[in-house]
Design an enzyme around this catalytic site. Structure first.
Site, PDB file in Angstrom:
ATOM      1  N   LYS A 192       0.853  -1.190   0.000  1.00  0.00           N
ATOM      2  CA  LYS A 192       0.000   0.000   0.000  1.00  0.00           C
ATOM      3  C   LYS A 192       0.889   1.240   0.000  1.00  0.00           C
ATOM      4  CE  LYS A 192      -3.163   2.589   3.025  1.00  0.00           C
ATOM      5  NZ  LYS A 192      -3.815   2.608   4.354  1.00  0.00           N
ATOM      6  N   LYS A 204     -10.228  13.044   7.967  1.00  0.00           N
ATOM      7  CA  LYS A 204      -9.664  12.805   9.284  1.00  0.00           C
ATOM      8  C   LYS A 204      -9.599  14.112  10.077  1.00  0.00           C
ATOM      9  CE  LYS A 204      -6.483   9.146   7.698  1.00  0.00           C
ATOM     10  NZ  LYS A 204      -6.908   8.022   8.533  1.00  0.00           N
ATOM     11  N   ASP A 215       1.421   6.566   5.467  1.00  0.00           N
ATOM     12  CA  ASP A 215       0.451   5.594   4.977  1.00  0.00           C
ATOM     13  C   ASP A 215       0.945   4.840   3.750  1.00  0.00           C
ATOM     14  OD1 ASP A 215      -1.906   4.383   5.666  1.00  0.00           O
ATOM     15  OD2 ASP A 215      -3.167   5.668   4.439  1.00  0.00           O
ATOM     16  N   ASP A 274     -12.156   6.919   3.734  1.00  0.00           N
ATOM     17  CA  ASP A 274     -10.947   6.729   4.528  1.00  0.00           C
ATOM     18  C   ASP A 274     -10.587   5.256   4.660  1.00  0.00           C
ATOM     19  OD1 ASP A 274      -8.757   7.632   5.968  1.00  0.00           O
ATOM     20  OD2 ASP A 274      -9.811   7.630   7.900  1.00  0.00           O
ATOM     21  N   GLU A 276      -9.492   3.568   2.187  1.00  0.00           N
ATOM     22  CA  GLU A 276      -8.997   3.588   0.811  1.00  0.00           C
ATOM     23  C   GLU A 276      -7.907   2.556   0.553  1.00  0.00           C
ATOM     24  OE1 GLU A 276      -5.660   4.949   2.726  1.00  0.00           O
ATOM     25  OE2 GLU A 276      -7.718   5.553   3.120  1.00  0.00           O
ATOM     26  N   ARG A 278      -7.619  -0.602   1.244  1.00  0.00           N
ATOM     27  CA  ARG A 278      -8.081  -1.886   0.709  1.00  0.00           C
ATOM     28  C   ARG A 278      -8.542  -1.735  -0.742  1.00  0.00           C
ATOM     29  NH1 ARG A 278     -12.355  -2.127   5.471  1.00  0.00           N
ATOM     30  NH2 ARG A 278     -10.616  -0.970   6.358  1.00  0.00           N
TER      31      ARG A 278
END
Length: 427
Positions: A192, A204, A215, A274, A276, A278
Site C-alpha cells: 500500500k 480525518k 500511509d 478513509d 482507501e 483496501r
C-alpha cells in the site's frame, strides 16, 4: 577524525553511585548493564538513552553483542534525522548482514519519514524501482502505469482513490528475475503506497492526519524487504506491485456512495473514503494473482483496529492458511520481530454488506465497527487467486507518532526483516 562512543554490554551491576541506572559512562565508553530479563528491549531502550545524550557515533564492542542485540541497539539509536553512525562488531559475515539490514531499513525509514509534498505517488514508485535496480540492475525490470492509463488497464481502485489529487496515482510493476524469461514467479509482493491520506470526504481530524505521510509504509516495507533479500543472495523470481496514490479532496475526488467494479467483476460500494487502502490493494492483489505466484504477501498500514488489537510492538498477520501463519511467526522470531495472527474466516468476506454492490469497503460506522482488521482482510481475500497462498500484514508497528522510551518519532521499519526472511526461506 570522527569520535565514536564505545558501547559495551555487561552483566555486572553498576557502581553504587550510579544507583539503579542501566547505562553508565566512563572514559569515552558507555556500559549497558544487562538485567537478564528482556535483553533486546533493554538494549533498545538503552540506545535511546545514549542517543538522547546527543551521541551520534557508536562503536559496539565486546563479546555479548549478538546479531539480535546489535540490531536492537540500532533500532533504538536510529532517528528520522540523518547523521548518526554505528560501527558493528563480530566477524565479516555478521557485520555484512547487519550493514545490509541497516541500509535496507534506512531506505525504508527515509521514504516513510519524507514529507508528503516531496513524495508524490509517481515519485514513490520511481524511488522504489531505482533503489532496487541499484542493487541488481541486470535482474530488475519495471514499468509504471500512471494516471488515466490505470483506467485503460482496469486498475479501478488505484485510479479512484488517487484521482482527487493533482498528482496522478501510479502502479509500479517490478520483476526481479535472476533466471531466464520463462522462469515461474515464486512470490509476489504487494504494498500500500498512499503517500498522504486526508481521509478524503470521510476526512480525518487534524491530529489523525498529521502522521499520514506514513500511509505508504507498506510499500516501503515490501520494497526494503525485497532489497534486503536480494542483498542476501535471493535466487527466486519475485514480482513487486506498489499501489501508489494521494487520497485528497477535490471536485474530482471519489465520493461516498460511488460503486467501483473491479477487473475480476467484484463491485464495491464506497461507504468510507478513509477505507482507501483496501481499494488500492484490491488492484495490486489481482495483479499479483495474475503472475501465477505460489505465494502472495501484502503489507499495509491498513487499520486502526489492528493497532488497537496488538499495540505498536506487533504487526498483525492474516491468512486462511494456518501453516503459513506459523511460518510467518517463525520467520519473525528468527529475526527478533513480533507478529500476531488475528482471525480470518470465509464469512469475513461478507462482513461489510451493501444493498447496491457485492460488498462495501467498510461498515458505515466509526472505525468500521467491531472486528475491523479482520473485515478488511476478508475484503482483500476476494481479490486473491484461490490457487495462491496469501499472507496479509497489517502494519500496526510501522510508525511512531511521537518519541517513546524505545523509538524515535517516525518509521520503525518493523516488518522488513520478517518479510525478507519469508522471501529467503520460502520453498
Amino acid at each position: 577524525m570522527t569520535q565514536f562512543m564505545k558501547v559495551i554490554l555487561t552483566t555486572e551491576v553498576p557502581a553504587a553511585h550510579w544507583g539503579k541506572a542501566d547505562v553508565t559512562y566512563a572514559d569515552n565508553q558507555a556500559l549497558i548493564h544487562l538485567q537478564g530479563q528482556d535483553d533486546l528491549r533493554q538494549i533498545q531502550k538503552a540506545a535511546r538513552k545514549i542517543r538522547n545524550q546527543g551521541i551520534n557515533q557508536a562503536q559496539l564492542d565486546g563479546e555479548l553483542w549478538t546479531i539480535d542485540n546489535q540490531w536492537a541497539f540500532s533500532q533504538g539509536f536510529a532517528t528520522a534525522k540523518p547523521g548518526y553512525h554505528i560501527q558493528w562488531c563480530g566477524d565479516a559475515a555478521m557485520t555484512k548482514t547487519l550493514q545490509d539490514r541497516f541500509d535496507s531499513a534506512y531506505f525504508a525509514r527515509q521514504l516513510v519519514n519524507e514529507t508528503p509534498e516531496n513524495l508524490a505517488p509517481s515519485e514513490l514508485a520511481n524511488q522504489a524501482a531505482h533503489w532496487l535496480s541499484s542493487i541488481a540492475e541486470d535482474e530488475i525490470s519495471f514499468r509504471i502505469v500512471e494516471g488515466e492509463r490505470l483506467l485503460e488497464e482496469e486498475w479501478i481502485g488505484i485510479h479512484a482513490v488517487g484521482r482527487g489529487s493533482e498528482r496522478p496515482p501510479a502502479l509500479l510493476e517490478l520483476d526481479y528475475n535472476p533466471f531466464d524469461d520463462n522462469a515461474p514467479v515464486d512470490i509476489a509482493l504487494v504494498g500500500k503506497g498512499i503517500t498522504f491520506d486526508s481521509g478524503g470526504y470521510s476526512i480525518k481530524s487534524s491530529e489523525g492526519m498529521l502522521g499520514m505521510k506514513a500511509d505508504m509504509g507498506g510499500a516501503a516495507t515490501v520494497t526494503a524487504a525485497l532489497g534486503l533479500a536480494i542483498k542476501s543472495g535471493l535466487k527466486k523470481r519475485v514480482k513487486l506491485f506498489l499501489c501508489c496514490a494521494e487520497n485528497l479532496i477535490s471536485g474530482r475526488a471519489y465520493k461516498l456512495g460511488d460503486i467501483l467494479t473491479y477487473k475480476n467483476g467484484v463491485s464495491v460500494e464506497v461507504v468510507n473514503t478513509d477505507a482507501e487502502g483496501r481499494l488500492v490493494l484490491a488492484d495490486g492483489l489481482q495483479a499479483a494473482s495474475d503472475t501465477g505466484a505460489a505465494l502472495i504477501i501484502d503489507a499495509a498500514t491498513l487499520t486502526g483496529a489492528a493497532y488497537m488489537a496488538v499495540g505498536s510492538h506487533y504487526n498483525a498477520i492474516f491468512s486462511p492458511n494456518s501453516e503459513l501463519l506459523t511460518r510467518a511467526t517463525h520467520a519473525a522470531e528468527s529475526v527478533a520481530e513480533h507478529v500476531w495472527p488475528l482471525p480470518l474466516e470465509r464469512w469475513h468476506q461478507d462482513a461489510c454488506p451493501s444493498p447496491y454492490a457485492d460488498t462495501a469497503n467498510s461498515r458505515p460506522m466509526k472505525g468500521g465497527g467491531a472486528g475491523g482488521a479482520s473485515n478488511a482482510a476478508g475484503f482483500l481475500w476476494r481479490f486473491v487467486s484461490p490457487q495462491a497462498d496469501w499472507l496479509h500484514f497489517d502494519l500496526a508497528a510501522a510508525f511512531e507518532d511521537s518519541a517513546s522510551a524505545m523509538w524515535a518519532a517516525g518509521a520503525t521499519t518493523k516488518g522488513v526483516l520478517t518479510i525478507a526472511a519469508m522471501l529467503e526461506h520460502q520453498e
